[in-house]
Design a protein around this motif. Structure first.
Motif, PDB file in Angstrom:
ATOM      1  N   ARG A   1       0.810  -1.242  -0.057  1.00 29.14           N
ATOM      2  CA  ARG A   1      -0.011   0.059   0.075  1.00 29.14           C
ATOM      3  C   ARG A   1       0.938   1.258   0.186  1.00 29.14           C
ATOM      4  NH1 ARG A   1      -4.870  -1.030   4.341  1.00 29.14           N
ATOM      5  NH2 ARG A   1      -6.031  -2.711   3.173  1.00 29.14           N
ATOM      6  N   ALA A   2       2.052   1.298   0.673  1.00 29.42           N
ATOM      7  CA  ALA A   2       2.677   2.313   0.754  1.00 29.42           C
ATOM      8  C   ALA A   2       4.169   2.144  -0.221  1.00 29.42           C
ATOM      9  CB  ALA A   2       3.611   2.670   2.193  1.00 29.42           C
ATOM     10  N   ASP A   3       4.694   3.392  -0.679  1.00 28.81           N
ATOM     11  CA  ASP A   3       5.832   3.248  -1.481  1.00 28.81           C
ATOM     12  C   ASP A   3       7.104   2.550  -0.471  1.00 28.81           C
ATOM     13  OD1 ASP A   3       4.748   4.534  -3.694  1.00 28.81           O
ATOM     14  OD2 ASP A   3       5.497   6.438  -2.799  1.00 28.81           O
ATOM     15  N   ARG A   4       6.945   2.570   0.750  1.00 29.36           N
ATOM     16  CA  ARG A   4       8.121   1.945   1.385  1.00 29.36           C
ATOM     17  C   ARG A   4       7.453   1.805   2.887  1.00 29.36           C
ATOM     18  NH1 ARG A   4      13.793   4.980   2.964  1.00 29.36           N
ATOM     19  NH2 ARG A   4      14.517   3.358   4.201  1.00 29.36           N
ATOM     20  N   VAL A   5       7.659   0.375   3.578  1.00 32.85           N
ATOM     21  CA  VAL A   5       7.418   0.277   4.770  1.00 32.85           C
ATOM     22  C   VAL A   5       8.749  -0.031   5.688  1.00 32.85           C
ATOM     23  CG1 VAL A   5       5.882  -1.288   6.048  1.00 32.85           C
ATOM     24  CG2 VAL A   5       5.270  -0.678   3.801  1.00 32.85           C
ATOM     25  N   ARG A   6       8.512   0.511   6.715  1.00 34.11           N
ATOM     26  CA  ARG A   6       9.923   0.298   7.496  1.00 34.11           C
ATOM     27  C   ARG A   6       9.633   0.173   9.048  1.00 34.11           C
ATOM     28  NH1 ARG A   6      14.220   5.375   7.965  1.00 34.11           N
ATOM     29  NH2 ARG A   6      15.336   4.613   9.609  1.00 34.11           N
ATOM     30  N   VAL A   7      10.324  -0.797   9.661  1.00 33.10           N
ATOM     31  CA  VAL A   7      10.195  -1.024  11.040  1.00 33.10           C
ATOM     32  C   VAL A   7      11.625  -0.552  11.640  1.00 33.10           C
ATOM     33  CG1 VAL A   7      10.084  -2.455  13.171  1.00 33.10           C
ATOM     34  CG2 VAL A   7       8.536  -2.697  10.928  1.00 33.10           C
ATOM     35  N   LYS A   8      11.975   0.533  12.510  1.00 33.33           N
ATOM     36  CA  LYS A   8      13.143   0.924  12.611  1.00 33.33           C
ATOM     37  C   LYS A   8      13.276   0.853  14.301  1.00 33.33           C
ATOM     38  CE  LYS A   8      12.509   5.822  13.145  1.00 33.33           C
ATOM     39  NZ  LYS A   8      12.887   7.120  12.777  1.00 33.33           N
ATOM     40  N   ALA A   9      14.714   0.629  14.697  1.00 34.54           N
ATOM     41  CA  ALA A   9      14.845   0.982  16.025  1.00 34.54           C
ATOM     42  C   ALA A   9      14.456   1.967  16.469  1.00 34.54           C
ATOM     43  CB  ALA A   9      16.452   0.335  16.144  1.00 34.54           C
ATOM     44  N   ARG A  10      14.326   2.045  18.087  1.00 31.89           N
ATOM     45  CA  ARG A  10      14.213   3.235  18.725  1.00 31.89           C
ATOM     46  C   ARG A  10      15.360   4.203  18.627  1.00 31.89           C
ATOM     47  NH1 ARG A  10      12.743   2.779  24.671  1.00 31.89           N
ATOM     48  NH2 ARG A  10      14.841   1.853  24.950  1.00 31.89           N
ATOM     49  N   ASN A  11      15.456   5.265  18.570  1.00 30.42           N
ATOM     50  CA  ASN A  11      16.771   6.061  18.338  1.00 30.42           C
ATOM     51  C   ASN A  11      16.222   7.496  18.723  1.00 30.42           C
ATOM     52  OD1 ASN A  11      18.831   7.932  17.892  1.00 30.42           O
ATOM     53  ND2 ASN A  11      19.033   7.073  15.739  1.00 30.42           N
ATOM     54  N   ASP A  12      16.070   7.777  20.018  1.00 28.14           N
ATOM     55  CA  ASP A  12      15.258   9.150  20.418  1.00 28.14           C
ATOM     56  C   ASP A  12      16.462  10.214  21.001  1.00 28.14           C
ATOM     57  OD1 ASP A  12      13.220  10.647  21.582  1.00 28.14           O
ATOM     58  OD2 ASP A  12      14.482  10.600  23.308  1.00 28.14           O
ATOM     59  N   ARG A  13      16.399  11.050  19.970  1.00 27.17           N
ATOM     60  CA  ARG A  13      17.371  12.105  20.216  1.00 27.17           C
ATOM     61  C   ARG A  13      16.515  13.621  20.698  1.00 27.17           C
ATOM     62  NH1 ARG A  13      22.305  11.480  16.972  1.00 27.17           N
ATOM     63  NH2 ARG A  13      21.963   9.417  16.048  1.00 27.17           N
ATOM     64  N   ALA A  14      15.420  13.335  21.134  1.00 32.42           N
ATOM     65  CA  ALA A  14      14.567  14.255  21.963  1.00 32.42           C
ATOM     66  C   ALA A  14      14.667  14.421  23.227  1.00 32.42           C
ATOM     67  CB  ALA A  14      13.048  14.139  21.270  1.00 32.42           C
ATOM     68  N   GLY A  15      15.798  13.822  23.858  1.00 34.33           N
ATOM     69  CA  GLY A  15      15.883  13.928  25.106  1.00 34.33           C
ATOM     70  C   GLY A  15      15.410  12.671  26.165  1.00 34.33           C
ATOM     71  N   LEU A  16      14.597  11.853  25.491  1.00 33.93           N
ATOM     72  CA  LEU A  16      13.822  11.022  26.554  1.00 33.93           C
ATOM     73  C   LEU A  16      14.919   9.823  26.686  1.00 33.93           C
ATOM     74  CD1 LEU A  16      10.536  10.522  24.694  1.00 33.93           C
ATOM     75  CD2 LEU A  16      11.001  11.753  26.585  1.00 33.93           C
ATOM     76  N   TYR A  17      15.659   9.410  26.057  1.00 32.74           N
ATOM     77  CA  TYR A  17      16.845   8.291  26.228  1.00 32.74           C
ATOM     78  C   TYR A  17      17.978   8.962  25.961  1.00 32.74           C
ATOM     79  CZ  TYR A  17      12.161   6.021  26.047  1.00 32.74           C
ATOM     80  OH  TYR A  17      11.060   5.604  25.900  1.00 32.74           O
ATOM     81  N   ALA A  18      18.986   8.789  27.063  1.00 32.66           N
ATOM     82  CA  ALA A  18      20.234   9.236  26.747  1.00 32.66           C
ATOM     83  C   ALA A  18      21.008   8.076  25.939  1.00 32.66           C
ATOM     84  CB  ALA A  18      20.980   9.510  28.206  1.00 32.66           C
ATOM     85  N   GLY A  19      21.785   8.841  24.899  1.00 30.85           N
ATOM     86  CA  GLY A  19      22.422   7.630  24.224  1.00 30.85           C
ATOM     87  C   GLY A  19      24.035   8.143  24.198  1.00 30.85           C
TER      88      GLY A  19
END
Length: 132
Positions: free
Chosen positions: A24-42
């Motif tokens: 249905r979509a041009d691209r379907v993706r399942v990605k890993a959590r990568n939060d750079r909005a300050g919720l999880y320090a990386g």
């Protein structure tokens, strides 16, 4: 593109998501959590000076959370900066709306650290658009 962020809480939902959107979509993706909005320090959160360059994500797309809330950034996984919700609001209206325009304007003016959602975000760490 339709994408989903893989979390422990939604792992079992991934096969249904892929069935629902595959073809249905041009691209379907399942990605890993990568939060750079300050919720999880990386490991890349170096605590350096605030990033003042405009974030290209504000010009690339919106994210729709599982409950229909629309946020300006896919890193806003908890809905801290809700622009509206679907199907109540039109995606086009939210894309052109005053709240997103205000966020873009703040970024262009170098006031990115004043935006709550963007304050702790390190993406990008350098200008991606010449002249900004």
């Amino acid at each position: 593109m339709v994408q989903m962020v893989r979390l422990p809480e939604n792992e079992a939902d991934i096969p249904a998501f892929l069935r629902r959107w595959g073809g249905r979509a041009d691209r379907v993706r399942v990605k890993a959590r990568n939060d750079r909005a300050g919720l999880y320090a990386g490991p890349d959160e170096d605590g350096g000076p605030p990033v003042r360059t405009p974030c290209p994500r504000l010009w690339r797309g919106l994210a729709v959370l599982s409950d229909g809330r629309v946020v300006p950034c896919c890193y806003d996984v908890t809905g801290r900066e809700v622009l509206g919700s679907v199907p109540r609001d039109s995606i086009g209206d939210l894309w052109r709306g005053g709240r997103l325009r205000a966020l873009r304007k703040a970024h262009l003016a170098g006031r990115r650290p004043e935006v709550g959602l963007c304050r702790g975000c390190r993406f990008p760490t350098r200008p991606l658009i010449e002249g900004l």
